[in-house]
Design a protein around this motif. Structure first.
Motif, PDB file in Angstrom:
ATOM      1  N   LEU A  17       6.248 -15.430  93.858  1.00 41.92           N
ATOM      2  CA  LEU A  17       6.957 -16.402  93.141  1.00 41.92           C
ATOM      3  C   LEU A  17       7.936 -16.948  93.680  1.00 41.92           C
ATOM      4  CD1 LEU A  17       6.787 -17.911  90.343  1.00 41.92           C
ATOM      5  CD2 LEU A  17       8.572 -16.338  89.531  1.00 41.92           C
ATOM      6  N   ILE A  18       7.971 -18.218  94.255  1.00 42.11           N
ATOM      7  CA  ILE A  18       9.273 -18.898  94.830  1.00 42.11           C
ATOM      8  C   ILE A  18       9.877 -19.715  94.203  1.00 42.11           C
ATOM      9  CG2 ILE A  18       9.768 -20.461  96.823  1.00 42.11           C
ATOM     10  CD1 ILE A  18       8.393 -18.204  98.123  1.00 42.11           C
ATOM     11  N   SER A  19      11.180 -19.422  93.988  1.00 41.34           N
ATOM     12  CA  SER A  19      12.231 -20.289  93.072  1.00 41.34           C
ATOM     13  C   SER A  19      12.997 -21.143  93.964  1.00 41.34           C
ATOM     14  CB  SER A  19      12.966 -19.220  92.034  1.00 41.34           C
ATOM     15  OG  SER A  19      12.014 -18.433  91.669  1.00 41.34           O
ATOM     16  N   THR A  20      13.498 -22.444  93.438  1.00 37.12           N
ATOM     17  CA  THR A  20      14.387 -23.062  94.125  1.00 37.12           C
ATOM     18  C   THR A  20      15.074 -23.896  93.018  1.00 37.12           C
ATOM     19  OG1 THR A  20      12.972 -25.043  94.297  1.00 37.12           O
ATOM     20  CG2 THR A  20      12.862 -23.593  96.320  1.00 37.12           C
ATOM     21  N   ASP A  21      16.476 -24.106  93.386  1.00 34.47           N
ATOM     22  CA  ASP A  21      17.166 -25.165  92.299  1.00 34.47           C
ATOM     23  C   ASP A  21      16.097 -26.527  91.984  1.00 34.47           C
ATOM     24  OD1 ASP A  21      19.052 -23.002  91.766  1.00 34.47           O
ATOM     25  OD2 ASP A  21      20.356 -23.994  93.275  1.00 34.47           O
ATOM     26  N   GLU A  22      15.891 -27.181  93.236  1.00 36.20           N
ATOM     27  CA  GLU A  22      15.258 -28.390  93.071  1.00 36.20           C
ATOM     28  C   GLU A  22      13.670 -28.349  92.511  1.00 36.20           C
ATOM     29  OE1 GLU A  22      14.604 -32.303  95.987  1.00 36.20           O
ATOM     30  OE2 GLU A  22      15.740 -30.668  96.474  1.00 36.20           O
ATOM     31  N   PHE A  23      12.849 -27.301  92.841  1.00 37.38           N
ATOM     32  CA  PHE A  23      11.406 -27.553  92.455  1.00 37.38           C
ATOM     33  C   PHE A  23      11.118 -26.471  91.618  1.00 37.38           C
ATOM     34  CE2 PHE A  23      12.016 -28.974  96.944  1.00 37.38           C
ATOM     35  CZ  PHE A  23      11.488 -30.365  96.867  1.00 37.38           C
ATOM     36  N   GLY A  24      12.101 -25.670  90.827  1.00 39.19           N
ATOM     37  CA  GLY A  24      11.839 -24.688  89.891  1.00 39.19           C
ATOM     38  C   GLY A  24      11.112 -23.575  90.642  1.00 39.19           C
ATOM     39  N   THR A  50      15.435 -25.261 103.351  1.00 41.49           N
ATOM     40  CA  THR A  50      15.582 -25.056 101.910  1.00 41.49           C
ATOM     41  C   THR A  50      15.714 -23.491 101.511  1.00 41.49           C
ATOM     42  OG1 THR A  50      14.171 -26.974 101.352  1.00 41.49           O
ATOM     43  CG2 THR A  50      14.328 -25.226  99.697  1.00 41.49           C
ATOM     44  N   LYS A  51      16.780 -23.115 100.822  1.00 37.66           N
ATOM     45  CA  LYS A  51      17.050 -22.005 100.314  1.00 37.66           C
ATOM     46  C   LYS A  51      16.029 -21.340  99.144  1.00 37.66           C
ATOM     47  CE  LYS A  51      21.597 -21.096 102.236  1.00 37.66           C
ATOM     48  NZ  LYS A  51      23.015 -20.946 101.774  1.00 37.66           N
ATOM     49  N   ALA A  69      15.590 -16.217 101.028  1.00 35.72           N
ATOM     50  CA  ALA A  69      15.040 -16.617 102.277  1.00 35.72           C
ATOM     51  C   ALA A  69      15.599 -18.125 102.260  1.00 35.72           C
ATOM     52  CB  ALA A  69      13.622 -16.275 102.291  1.00 35.72           C
ATOM     53  N   ARG A  70      15.189 -18.713 103.516  1.00 39.63           N
ATOM     54  CA  ARG A  70      15.086 -19.822 104.020  1.00 39.63           C
ATOM     55  C   ARG A  70      13.922 -20.429 104.682  1.00 39.63           C
ATOM     56  NH1 ARG A  70      20.625 -21.983 106.326  1.00 39.63           N
ATOM     57  NH2 ARG A  70      20.873 -20.129 105.156  1.00 39.63           N
ATOM     58  N   VAL A  71      13.773 -21.617 104.324  1.00 37.93           N
ATOM     59  CA  VAL A  71      12.383 -22.196 105.060  1.00 37.93           C
ATOM     60  C   VAL A  71      12.836 -22.498 106.425  1.00 37.93           C
ATOM     61  CG1 VAL A  71      10.719 -24.319 105.076  1.00 37.93           C
ATOM     62  CG2 VAL A  71      11.294 -23.156 102.931  1.00 37.93           C
ATOM     63  N   GLN A  72      12.077 -21.925 107.326  1.00 31.46           N
ATOM     64  CA  GLN A  72      12.460 -22.145 108.866  1.00 31.46           C
ATOM     65  C   GLN A  72      11.267 -22.999 109.484  1.00 31.46           C
ATOM     66  OE1 GLN A  72      15.314 -20.422 109.433  1.00 31.46           O
ATOM     67  NE2 GLN A  72      14.975 -20.188 111.420  1.00 31.46           N
ATOM     68  N   ASN A  73      10.015 -22.872 109.163  1.00 29.85           N
ATOM     69  CA  ASN A  73       9.206 -23.749 110.019  1.00 29.85           C
ATOM     70  C   ASN A  73       8.130 -24.217 108.763  1.00 29.85           C
ATOM     71  OD1 ASN A  73       9.767 -22.934 112.771  1.00 29.85           O
ATOM     72  ND2 ASN A  73       9.093 -20.919 112.137  1.00 29.85           N
TER      73      ASN A  73
END
Length: 112
Positions: A17-24, A50-51, A69-73
């Motif tokens: 499960l990936i969570s972000t402020d912008e995309f939920g 993106t964190k 984590a952070r999107v690297q590539n």
């Protein structure tokens, strides 16, 4: 060709499960995990840098292991499957740190 990666990789397929402020919150398929990062299949890759919070759920358990984590590539992979050309898109994420309170909500001040 010499391997550039310093961390050993485990080539297993699992749900995260990936969570972000912008995309939920969104569920994805992850693979090729190491101590420093992993590949996550995404039809619409998240923007670079993106964190994210990655939650690894454990089968038959309410607990989860969480990592910041952070999107690297971004990756666009083409491969043959029974003489048919297929494609796969996704992102490489780099783990920044693991969150000790597994499964608990992440305090806002720890996202940065």
């Amino acid at each position: 060709m010499q391997e550039r990666r310093s961390a050993t990789r485990i080539d297993k397929v699992f749900r995260v499960l990936i969570s972000t402020d912008e995309f939920g919150d969104q569920g994805y398929v992850a693979r090729n995990i190491s101590a420093t990062g992993m590949f996550v299949e995404m039809a619409e890759p998240l923007p670079l840098n993106t964190k994210v919070i990655v939650r690894f759920t454990l089968p038959n358990d309410d607990a989860a292991i969480c990592a910041l984590a952070r999107v690297q590539n971004h990756y666009y992979v083409h491969y043959n499957d029974r003489d048919e050309l297929r494609g796969l898109t996704g992102v490489g994420v780099r783990f920044l740190r693991f969150v000790p309170e597994a499964g608990a909500p992440i305090p806002r001040d720890r996202m940065h």
